[in-house]
Design a protein around this motif. Structure first.
Motif, short mmCIF file in Angstrom:
data_model
loop_
_atom_site.label_atom_id
_atom_site.label_comp_id
_atom_site.label_asym_id
_atom_site.label_seq_id
_atom_site.Cartn_x
_atom_site.Cartn_y
_atom_site.Cartn_z
N ILE A 189 -18.04 -48.77 41.53
CA ILE A 189 -16.72 -49.49 42.06
C ILE A 189 -15.98 -49.92 40.94
O ILE A 189 -14.84 -49.71 40.52
CB ILE A 189 -16.60 -50.45 43.29
CG1 ILE A 189 -17.36 -49.71 44.62
CG2 ILE A 189 -15.27 -51.10 43.36
CD1 ILE A 189 -17.58 -50.79 45.66
N ASN A 190 -16.76 -50.86 40.02
CA ASN A 190 -16.19 -51.40 38.93
C ASN A 190 -15.83 -50.16 37.94
O ASN A 190 -14.62 -50.57 37.14
CB ASN A 190 -17.30 -52.31 38.30
CG ASN A 190 -16.63 -53.12 37.29
OD1 ASN A 190 -15.51 -53.88 37.62
ND2 ASN A 190 -17.10 -53.37 36.17
N SER A 191 -16.62 -49.21 37.75
CA SER A 191 -16.09 -48.20 37.03
C SER A 191 -14.74 -47.52 37.34
O SER A 191 -14.23 -47.18 36.44
CB SER A 191 -17.29 -46.94 36.77
OG SER A 191 -17.02 -46.03 38.04
N TRP A 192 -14.22 -47.64 38.48
CA TRP A 192 -12.89 -47.07 38.87
C TRP A 192 -11.54 -47.81 38.14
O TRP A 192 -10.64 -47.47 38.04
CB TRP A 192 -12.67 -47.17 40.36
CG TRP A 192 -13.74 -46.26 41.18
CD1 TRP A 192 -14.30 -45.33 40.68
CD2 TRP A 192 -14.17 -46.47 42.41
NE1 TRP A 192 -15.35 -44.74 41.40
CE2 TRP A 192 -15.11 -45.55 42.74
CE3 TRP A 192 -13.62 -47.39 43.54
CZ2 TRP A 192 -15.69 -45.13 44.01
CZ3 TRP A 192 -14.37 -46.95 44.65
CH2 TRP A 192 -15.42 -45.84 44.88
N LYS A 193 -11.89 -48.94 37.28
CA LYS A 193 -10.98 -49.71 36.73
C LYS A 193 -10.61 -48.54 35.59
O LYS A 193 -9.53 -48.81 34.88
CB LYS A 193 -11.37 -50.70 35.81
CG LYS A 193 -11.58 -51.96 37.12
CD LYS A 193 -11.89 -53.09 36.30
CE LYS A 193 -13.47 -52.92 35.57
NZ LYS A 193 -13.78 -54.29 35.29
N GLU A 194 -11.52 -47.38 35.13
CA GLU A 194 -11.29 -46.52 34.17
C GLU A 194 -10.51 -45.24 34.54
O GLU A 194 -10.42 -44.30 34.06
CB GLU A 194 -12.54 -46.07 33.52
CG GLU A 194 -13.35 -47.21 33.07
CD GLU A 194 -12.57 -47.95 31.80
OE1 GLU A 194 -11.84 -47.41 30.95
OE2 GLU A 194 -13.08 -48.92 31.62
N PHE A 195 -9.68 -45.48 35.81
CA PHE A 195 -8.80 -44.26 36.24
C PHE A 195 -7.95 -43.72 35.34
O PHE A 195 -7.45 -44.60 34.47
CB PHE A 195 -8.55 -44.82 37.81
CG PHE A 195 -7.25 -45.73 37.52
CD1 PHE A 195 -5.99 -45.38 37.20
CD2 PHE A 195 -7.33 -47.19 37.53
CE1 PHE A 195 -4.73 -46.39 36.98
CE2 PHE A 195 -6.40 -47.97 37.27
CZ PHE A 195 -5.09 -47.70 37.14
N VAL A 196 -7.72 -42.56 35.56
CA VAL A 196 -6.37 -41.89 34.72
C VAL A 196 -5.48 -41.39 35.95
O VAL A 196 -5.77 -40.70 36.70
CB VAL A 196 -7.00 -40.61 33.98
CG1 VAL A 196 -5.83 -40.22 33.31
CG2 VAL A 196 -8.04 -41.21 33.01
N LYS A 197 -4.13 -42.08 35.95
CA LYS A 197 -3.23 -41.64 36.74
C LYS A 197 -1.97 -41.16 36.20
O LYS A 197 -1.70 -41.29 35.01
CB LYS A 197 -2.90 -43.22 37.60
CG LYS A 197 -1.58 -42.86 38.54
CD LYS A 197 -1.21 -44.15 39.17
CE LYS A 197 -0.49 -44.10 40.41
NZ LYS A 197 0.82 -43.63 40.38
N GLY A 198 -1.67 -39.94 36.76
CA GLY A 198 -0.37 -39.30 36.28
C GLY A 198 -0.19 -37.99 36.78
O GLY A 198 -0.64 -37.55 37.98
N LYS A 199 0.83 -37.19 35.93
CA LYS A 199 0.88 -36.05 36.42
C LYS A 199 0.06 -34.91 35.63
O LYS A 199 -0.08 -35.21 34.51
CB LYS A 199 2.61 -35.41 36.32
CG LYS A 199 3.52 -36.24 36.98
CD LYS A 199 4.56 -35.79 36.92
CE LYS A 199 5.58 -36.63 37.86
NZ LYS A 199 7.33 -36.70 37.45
N PHE A 200 -0.58 -33.90 36.39
CA PHE A 200 -1.43 -33.08 35.77
C PHE A 200 -0.86 -31.56 36.22
O PHE A 200 -0.30 -31.29 37.48
CB PHE A 200 -2.89 -33.20 36.22
CG PHE A 200 -3.40 -34.48 35.89
CD1 PHE A 200 -3.94 -34.73 34.58
CD2 PHE A 200 -3.25 -35.74 36.64
CE1 PHE A 200 -4.37 -36.06 34.43
CE2 PHE A 200 -3.57 -37.00 36.60
CZ PHE A 200 -4.22 -37.31 35.36
N LEU A 201 -1.44 -30.68 35.55
CA LEU A 201 -1.40 -29.16 35.87
C LEU A 201 -2.54 -28.85 36.52
O LEU A 201 -3.76 -29.12 35.77
CB LEU A 201 -1.11 -28.32 34.94
CG LEU A 201 0.16 -28.37 34.29
CD1 LEU A 201 0.64 -27.62 32.91
CD2 LEU A 201 1.31 -28.10 35.41
#
Length: 188
Positions: A79-91
């Motif tokens: 769960i703690n690793s989820w702080k490393e998420f990448v959010k955005g627009k992707f193809l």
């Protein structure tokens, strides 16, 4: 191209309580007291919780510190690793044997090898690529998954833009390879 069935259940078992925790803190949706309550709500409503979580990633720290459901040390680490998420627009750019390539076409393009959860991305968006989506990528046991919600843009791309996307993909592959785990850092 999917996370193993043995891992999908544990993902939801950890992710839904985190969203319920966000709701408890901000009171966004009425009648969400446990992870089982999510089946009653639309994706749009759940997305409100998700957006709040990613606007306030410090909630992950407090959830892990409080550990309201007595998760194990390994579960808390995940769960703690989820702080490393990448959010955005992707193809969604290419379906490969081991993952689907999500291409971030920013100034320094990156290609992510992403695993689907219950259904493959091809089942969800169809065989014709590229498809632009808004998504959140999460680390999961040395793999990359999406957080179970993404929003596709219904648009088509002409030949010129497709060539630019392909150039971005080639650049990403040559500079970074296909990124298959998060957090990603440039090794020098």
């Amino acid at each position: 191209m999917k996370l193993s069935k043995e891992d999908v259940g544990p993902f939801y078992r950890l992710y839904h309580p985190l969203l319920a925790y966000v709701n408890k803190k901000f009171e966004i949706i009425e009648d969400v007291d446990s992870s089982g309550d999510f089946k009653k709500f639309s994706i749009e409503e759940i997305n409100k919780l998700r957006d709040r979580l990613y606007k306030h990633p410090e909630l992950i720290n407090s959830f892990v510190a409080e550990n309201p459901l007595s998760f194990s040390e390994n579960e808390l680490k995940l769960i703690n690793s989820w702080k490393e998420f990448v959010k955005g627009k992707f193809l969604i750019f290419r379906y490969l044997k081991n993952y689907t390539v999500f291409l971030d076409t920013n100034k320094s393009p990156k290609a992510y090898g992403v695993l689907a959860l219950n259904s493959t991305f091809e089942e969800m968006v169809g065989p014709y690529l590229p498809v632009m989506v808004e998504a959140v990528l999460l680390p999961f046991n040395d793999k990359i998954i999406y957080d179970s919600i993404f929003f596709p843009y219904h648009m088509t791309f002409g030949g010129g833009i497709r060539r630019r996307f392909n150039d971005a993909y080639q650049e990403a592959k040559s500079r970074f390879g296909i990124i298959t785990s998060l957090p990603f850092s440039i090794k020098r």
